[in-house]
Design an enzyme around this catalytic site. Sequence first.
Site, PDB file in Angstrom:
ATOM      1  N   PRO A  11       0.780  -1.223   0.000  1.00  0.00           N
ATOM      2  CG  PRO A  11      -0.146  -1.137   2.114  1.00  0.00           C
ATOM      3  CD  PRO A  11       0.499  -2.081   1.155  1.00  0.00           C
ATOM      4  CG  ASN A  12      -0.361   4.389   1.169  1.00  0.00           C
ATOM      5  OD1 ASN A  12      -1.285   4.955   0.605  1.00  0.00           O
ATOM      6  ND2 ASN A  12      -0.494   3.853   2.371  1.00  0.00           N
ATOM      7  NE  ARG A  19       0.905  12.591  -0.695  1.00  0.00           N
ATOM      8  CZ  ARG A  19       0.516  11.723   0.235  1.00  0.00           C
ATOM      9  NH1 ARG A  19       0.864  11.893   1.491  1.00  0.00           N
ATOM     10  NH2 ARG A  19      -0.213  10.686  -0.082  1.00  0.00           N
ATOM     11  CE1 TYR A  24       9.428   4.901   2.944  1.00  0.00           C
ATOM     12  CE2 TYR A  24       7.794   6.641   2.789  1.00  0.00           C
ATOM     13  CZ  TYR A  24       8.299   5.536   3.441  1.00  0.00           C
ATOM     14  OH  TYR A  24       7.696   5.060   4.568  1.00  0.00           O
ATOM     15  CG  ASN A  75       8.485  -2.326  -0.050  1.00  0.00           C
ATOM     16  OD1 ASN A  75       7.974  -2.413   1.073  1.00  0.00           O
ATOM     17  ND2 ASN A  75       9.076  -1.229  -0.480  1.00  0.00           N
ATOM     18  CB  ALA A  78       1.684   0.030   6.114  1.00  0.00           C
ATOM     19  CD  GLU A  99      10.872  -8.059   5.271  1.00  0.00           C
ATOM     20  OE1 GLU A  99      11.261  -9.136   5.784  1.00  0.00           O
ATOM     21  OE2 GLU A  99      10.342  -7.147   5.918  1.00  0.00           O
ATOM     22  CG  HIS A 101      11.243  -2.825   4.028  1.00  0.00           C
ATOM     23  ND1 HIS A 101       9.880  -2.720   3.927  1.00  0.00           N
ATOM     24  CD2 HIS A 101      11.490  -4.007   4.637  1.00  0.00           C
ATOM     25  CE1 HIS A 101       9.327  -3.797   4.464  1.00  0.00           C
ATOM     26  NE2 HIS A 101      10.277  -4.596   4.895  1.00  0.00           N
ATOM     27  NE  ARG A 108      10.855   5.449   8.341  1.00  0.00           N
ATOM     28  CZ  ARG A 108       9.830   5.334   7.485  1.00  0.00           C
ATOM     29  NH1 ARG A 108       9.844   4.403   6.553  1.00  0.00           N
ATOM     30  NH2 ARG A 108       8.815   6.169   7.567  1.00  0.00           N
TER      31      ARG A 108
HETATM   32  O1  CA2 Z   1      10.803   1.617   3.350  1.00  0.00           O
HETATM   33  C1  CA2 Z   1       9.915   0.959   2.796  1.00  0.00           C
HETATM   34  O2  CA2 Z   1      10.022   0.520   1.653  1.00  0.00           O
HETATM   35  C2  CA2 Z   1       8.585   0.735   3.539  1.00  0.00           C
HETATM   36  O3  CA2 Z   1       8.124  -0.569   3.192  1.00  0.00           O
HETATM   37  C3  CA2 Z   1       7.621   1.788   3.020  1.00  0.00           C
HETATM   38  C4  CA2 Z   1       6.276   1.772   3.753  1.00  0.00           C
HETATM   39  C5  CA2 Z   1       6.470   1.783   5.263  1.00  0.00           C
HETATM   40  O4  CA2 Z   1       5.214   1.638   5.910  1.00  0.00           O
HETATM   41  C6  CA2 Z   1       7.406   0.678   5.716  1.00  0.00           C
HETATM   42  O5  CA2 Z   1       7.588   0.804   7.127  1.00  0.00           O
HETATM   43  C7  CA2 Z   1       8.754   0.797   5.033  1.00  0.00           C
HETATM   44  C8  CA2 Z   1       5.417   2.973   3.365  1.00  0.00           C
HETATM   45  C9  CA2 Z   1       5.202   3.146   1.896  1.00  0.00           C
HETATM   46  C10 CA2 Z   1       4.432   4.420   1.680  1.00  0.00           C
HETATM   47  O6  CA2 Z   1       5.061   5.153   0.654  1.00  0.00           O
HETATM   48  C11 CA2 Z   1       4.694   6.445   0.465  1.00  0.00           C
HETATM   49  C12 CA2 Z   1       5.350   7.119  -0.529  1.00  0.00           C
HETATM   50  C13 CA2 Z   1       5.056   8.411  -0.789  1.00  0.00           C
HETATM   51  C14 CA2 Z   1       4.083   9.072  -0.047  1.00  0.00           C
HETATM   52  C15 CA2 Z   1       3.415   8.406   0.943  1.00  0.00           C
HETATM   53  C16 CA2 Z   1       3.723   7.071   1.199  1.00  0.00           C
END
Ligand code: CA2
Length: 147
Positions: A11-12, A19, A24, A75, A78, A99, A101, A108
């Site tokens: 997700p996301n 953003r 990221y 990946n 969340a 896996e 990330h 974090r």
């Molecule tokens: O670091 C990663 O790849 C994560 O899997 C990214 C997830 C986070 O919940 C994990 O703890 C680590 C979040 C992805 C959301 O990505 C966004 C990108 C741009 C704007 C909002 C969210």
Amino acid sequence: MSSPVFILNGPNLNLLGTRETDIYGQASLEDIEALCRDTAGTLGLDIEFRQSNHEGMLVDWIQEAGRDGAALIINAAAYTHTSVALLDALKALSVPVIEVHLSNIFARDEFRHHSYVSPAAMGIICGFGPKGYQLALDAVYDSLMQL
Ligand code: CA2
């Protein structure tokens, strides 16, 4: 055509590059897919690159990877930190699971330090941004070639 390496994104991650670029980075998910296609091509691997915001869809795709894939890179975003459903689906696989990330989840928030994916994974790569996907493909290649 050989069995593809499934690369699943949770997700996301479709919002990458728009953003939270301080965490990221600037690359979009399309940029990461292009990077993966390039790397996979060099290694002689086919890939199936997908993203979903829905847990059940990811479960269906994990099962599909188990049936039709050579390996799985995931990946779970969340859902990494919440999903027993993903863990159960992953544990049923006999193909290699890696896996990934983008960020270093251990540097974090504390709630990101636990992963439901890790117990079912051969290894985890985090903190290297999009390069992590390339490293994962390299590891998949070694595993498939038994290097
Ligand atoms: O670091 C990663 O790849 C994560 O899997 C990214 C997830 C986070 O919940 C994990 O703890 C680590 C979040 C992805 C959301 O990505 C966004 C990108 C741009 C704007 C909002 C969210």
